[in-house]
Design an enzyme around this catalytic site. Structure first.
Site, PDB file in Angstrom:
ATOM      1  N   SER A 261      -5.998 -11.935   2.524  1.00  0.00           N
ATOM      2  CA  SER A 261      -5.858 -10.496   2.389  1.00  0.00           C
ATOM      3  C   SER A 261      -6.079  -9.784   3.733  1.00  0.00           C
ATOM      4  O   SER A 261      -5.448 -10.146   4.722  1.00  0.00           O
ATOM      5  CB  SER A 261      -6.828 -10.030   1.311  1.00  0.00           C
ATOM      6  OG  SER A 261      -6.324  -8.905   0.695  1.00  0.00           O
ATOM      7  N   LYS A 265      -4.476 -10.916   7.431  1.00  0.00           N
ATOM      8  CA  LYS A 265      -3.877 -10.134   8.530  1.00  0.00           C
ATOM      9  C   LYS A 265      -4.600 -10.527   9.815  1.00  0.00           C
ATOM     10  O   LYS A 265      -4.008 -10.739  10.875  1.00  0.00           O
ATOM     11  CB  LYS A 265      -4.053  -8.626   8.288  1.00  0.00           C
ATOM     12  CG  LYS A 265      -3.625  -8.118   6.900  1.00  0.00           C
ATOM     13  CD  LYS A 265      -3.860  -6.601   6.763  1.00  0.00           C
ATOM     14  CE  LYS A 265      -4.086  -6.090   5.349  1.00  0.00           C
ATOM     15  NZ  LYS A 265      -3.077  -6.261   4.361  1.00  0.00           N
ATOM     16  N   TRP A 352       1.745  -5.876  -4.617  1.00  0.00           N
ATOM     17  CA  TRP A 352       1.233  -4.940  -3.600  1.00  0.00           C
ATOM     18  C   TRP A 352       1.419  -5.534  -2.203  1.00  0.00           C
ATOM     19  O   TRP A 352       1.673  -4.827  -1.231  1.00  0.00           O
ATOM     20  CB  TRP A 352      -0.237  -4.676  -3.905  1.00  0.00           C
ATOM     21  CG  TRP A 352      -1.002  -3.732  -3.042  1.00  0.00           C
ATOM     22  CD1 TRP A 352      -2.126  -4.013  -2.325  1.00  0.00           C
ATOM     23  CD2 TRP A 352      -0.762  -2.333  -2.825  1.00  0.00           C
ATOM     24  NE1 TRP A 352      -2.593  -2.898  -1.687  1.00  0.00           N
ATOM     25  CE2 TRP A 352      -1.773  -1.851  -1.970  1.00  0.00           C
ATOM     26  CE3 TRP A 352       0.224  -1.443  -3.268  1.00  0.00           C
ATOM     27  CZ2 TRP A 352      -1.832  -0.519  -1.542  1.00  0.00           C
ATOM     28  CZ3 TRP A 352       0.163  -0.113  -2.836  1.00  0.00           C
ATOM     29  CH2 TRP A 352      -0.850   0.329  -1.989  1.00  0.00           C
ATOM     30  N   HIS A 402      -3.887 -11.936  -6.787  1.00  0.00           N
ATOM     31  CA  HIS A 402      -4.409 -11.814  -5.427  1.00  0.00           C
ATOM     32  C   HIS A 402      -5.753 -12.552  -5.308  1.00  0.00           C
ATOM     33  O   HIS A 402      -6.777 -12.036  -5.770  1.00  0.00           O
ATOM     34  CB  HIS A 402      -4.583 -10.321  -5.159  1.00  0.00           C
ATOM     35  CG  HIS A 402      -4.932  -9.975  -3.759  1.00  0.00           C
ATOM     36  ND1 HIS A 402      -4.035 -10.073  -2.727  1.00  0.00           N
ATOM     37  CD2 HIS A 402      -6.081  -9.524  -3.218  1.00  0.00           C
ATOM     38  CE1 HIS A 402      -4.614  -9.679  -1.609  1.00  0.00           C
ATOM     39  NE2 HIS A 402      -5.871  -9.352  -1.879  1.00  0.00           N
TER      40      HIS A 402
HETATM   41  C1  GCU Z   1      -6.365  -3.599  -0.272  1.00  0.00           C
HETATM   42  C2  GCU Z   1      -5.426  -3.302   0.870  1.00  0.00           C
HETATM   43  C3  GCU Z   1      -4.708  -4.557   1.346  1.00  0.00           C
HETATM   44  C4  GCU Z   1      -5.701  -5.656   1.635  1.00  0.00           C
HETATM   45  C5  GCU Z   1      -6.608  -5.870   0.454  1.00  0.00           C
HETATM   46  C6  GCU Z   1      -7.765  -6.846   0.690  1.00  0.00           C
HETATM   47  O1  GCU Z   1      -5.644  -3.941  -1.401  1.00  0.00           O
HETATM   48  O2  GCU Z   1      -4.529  -2.317   0.439  1.00  0.00           O
HETATM   49  O3  GCU Z   1      -3.961  -4.286   2.514  1.00  0.00           O
HETATM   50  O4  GCU Z   1      -5.031  -6.841   1.999  1.00  0.00           O
HETATM   51  O5  GCU Z   1      -7.218  -4.648   0.101  1.00  0.00           O
HETATM   52  O6  GCU Z   1      -8.120  -7.102   1.823  1.00  0.00           O
HETATM   53  O7  GCU Z   1      -8.325  -7.291  -0.310  1.00  0.00           O
END
Ligand code: GCU
Length: 428
Positions: A261, A265, A352, A402
Site C-alpha cells: 500500500s 509506493k 481503489w 487490500h
Molecule cells: C489509503 C490511500 C492509499 C494507500 C492506502 C494504504 O487507502 O488512499 O493510497 O495506499 O491508504 O496505505 O493503506
C-alpha cells in the site's frame, strides 16, 4: 437584470460549481469512463530522440528520475551523517530454533540532530550471506510475530483500538496481530532473512510541516520540489540498507525491498532511488505507486493529495484533476528499477488501487527491460485471477481485498528464488 433574477442566477451558478466539483471528486470505477491518454515513452528523450542502447538509457533514466523527484516525490538530501547501531536484544534460538532474532537501534546522526529507528531482524540460523526481505511495518515490530521478546514500540502511532493503540501509544495488545502479513517462519525456512522497522520511526504519518522524522535531520528551506513523506520513508530504507550491508549474515547483493500500500509506493521509490536493492516488490501500491495516474481510475492524484498532503512534493498538486499534464507516469517508475527484477501485485477487490493500471505499468516498462536484458513482460493482457506471470517483471492479481496474504508471499518467494537463489520452484 432584476434583483430576484440576479440572485437566482448566482445561486444556480454556485450550485453548478458545487456539483461539477463534486463529480470530479467521485472516484471512477467504470472502465468506459477512463479518459483517453498517452503515456510518455520511456525510451524517448525529452527532446524527442530515441534511446537505442544501455548508455542512452543511463542518460534517459537520469531525466526520468529527475522528473519524478521534482514533480512527484520530492528531492531527498544526500546522506553524509553517521549511523550508530546498538543491539537491544538477541535470541539465537528464535522461531523454535530456526532463526537468530535481533533488535537493533539505528541512530542516524546528522551534526547535532538525530533520529532512532528500531530494526527487527530475523536471519536463518547459521546464515552467512543470505538474501533478506526489507520492509516497513504499519503497527510496530512487536505486531509482526507473537514472539514475546520483541519490544513494544514507543513511537507515535495512529490510534487504532483493534491494535490496542490509544493516545497514540502502542501496547501489548498488538503483539502478533500483523503476523498474517508477515509469515516470518515460512520466509526464514526458505532461506531468507526478514528485516523490518515501524514506518513511523522514519517519519510519523501525519502532516506536521516536515519537522519530525527524517525531515527533522535537516535544516531546510522548503519549496515545491522538497521531499515528502514517501521520499522520507524511502530514504529511511536506504539507511537501513547502509546497516544491513555491514552484516556478515546478510548478502549485500541480495536485499529485497518490499512494501504494501503506501509502503508499496515507498518500496518502488526506494528501489528507484537506491540501486543497491536487488529486487523490488510492490503489494497493492495503487496511486503514486504502481498504478498509472493518467487513467484516473479509483484513487486519483487529486484525491491522494487532498487526503495525504504530506506524502508527495508540493509540485505534485499541480496535477490534481489534471493528470494529462503529468510529464511522467508510473510505468516509468517501474522502468527506473530495470534491469533489476520487480514484482507488482494487485487484488481483485482493491479497485481503489486500480489493478488494471498496475498491470499496464508493468507492460509499459517492458520495452526498457527488453532493451537492457532482452526479456519482455510475458503478458499482453491482464492474466486471470491467481495466475501470476513472471519474467524480470512479475505480476499477479489475486482474489480478495487490500492486504498482504500468504498467497502473495508465496509468489514473492518463488520470484526471489528464480532471480536471487537461482532455483526453480514450480509452485507452492
Ligand atoms: C489509503 C490511500 C492509499 C494507500 C492506502 C494504504 O487507502 O488512499 O493510497 O495506499 O491508504 O496505505 O493503506
Amino acid at each position: 437584470m432584476k434583483k430576484p433574477v440576479l440572485i437566482f442566477s448566482v445561486i444556480l451558478f454556485l450550485v453548478n460549481i458545487y456539483f461539477l466539483k463534486g463529480q470530479q471528486f467521485v472516484a471512477n470505477y467504470d472502465e468506459s469512463k477512463v479518459p483517453s491518454y498517452r503515456l510518455p515513452d520511456p525510451l524517448k528523450f525529452e527532446n524527442g530522440g530515441t534511446v537505442r542502447n544501455k548508455k542512452g538509457w543511463d542518460r534517459r533514466r537520469e531525466e526520468i528520475f529527475k522528473i519524478f523527484e521534482n514533480e512527484v516525490y520530492g528531492v531527498a538530501p544526500g546522506w553524509k551523517g553517521e549511523i550508530i547501531a546498538s543491539e537491544l536484544s538477541s535470541d539465537e534460538n528464535a522461531l523454535n530454533g530456526k532463526a537468530v532474532r535481533k533488535e537493533i537501534n539505528l541512530t542516524l546522526k546528522n551534526g547535532n540532530r538525530e533520529l532512532t529507528m528500531t530494526m527487527l531482524l530475523y536471519m536463518p540460523k547459521n546464515s552467512a550471506g543470505s538474501p533478506v526481505f526489507l520492509g516497513y511495518n504499519f503497527y510496530g515490530n512487536h505486531t509482526i510475530t507473537s514472539e514475546p521478546g520483541i519490544a513494544v514500540t514507543k513511537s507515535w502511532i495512529r490510534n487504532n483500538k483493534d491494535y490496542g493503540v490509544f493516545e497514540n501509544r502502542a501496547s501489548e495488545a498488538g503483539r502478533g496481530l500483523s503476523s498474517g502479513y508477515w509469515p516470518v517462519e515460512m520466509i526464514v525456512s526458505e532461506g531468507y532473512g526478514v528485516a523490518t522497522i515501524y514506518y513511523g520511526d522514519a517519519d510519523p504519518d501525519y502532516d506536521d510541516g516536515f519537522h519530525n522524522g527524517v525531515h527533522g535531520l535537516y535544516d531546510q528551506e522548503r519549496d515545491g520540489t522538497s521531499w515528502g513523506t514517501i521520499a522520507g520513508w524511502a530514504w529511511g530504507l536506504s539507511r537501513a540498507m547502509d546497516y544491513l550491508v555491514t552484516l556478515p549474515s546478510v548478502d549485500p547483493g541480495r536485499v529485497i525491498v518490499m512494501g504494501h500500500s503506501r509502503l508499496g509506493k515507498t518500496a518502488l521509490w526506494a528501489g528507484a532511488m537506491d540501486e543497491r536493492f536487488a529486487l523490488v516488490i510492490s503489494n497493492n501500491s495503487g496511486c503514486g505507486g504502481a498504478a498509472l495516474s493518467k487513467r484516473a481510475f479509483g484513487e486519483t492524484v487529486g484525491s491522494i493529495n487532498r487526503s495525504f498532503p504530506h506524502w508527495f512534493c508540493g509540485n505534485f498538486r499541480k496535477y490534481n484533476e489534471k493528470e494529462e499534464l503529468l510529464p511522467v507516469d508510473q510505468h516509468q517508475l517501474i522502468a527506473l528499477i530495470a534491469p533489476r527484477p520487480v514484482y507488482v501485485a494487485s487484488a481483485e477487490e482493491d479497485q481503489w488501487a486500480d489493478p488494471r493500471g498496475e498491470f499496464l505499468s508493468c507492460a509499459g516498462a517492458s520495452p526498457v527491460y527488453k532493451l537492457l536484458t532482452g526479456e519482455t513482460f510475458p503478458a499482453d493482457d491482464m492474466p486471470p485471477l491467481n495466475s501470476p506471470v513472471m519474467s524480470r517483471i512479475g505480476y499477479h492479481i489475486r482474489t480478495g481485498g487490500h492486504a498482504v496474504t500468504l498467497y502473495d508471499w508465496q509468489q514473492y518467494l518463488r520470484f526471489a528464488d528464480m532471480h536471487l537463489q537461482k532455483k526453480e520452484r514450480a509452485t507452492f
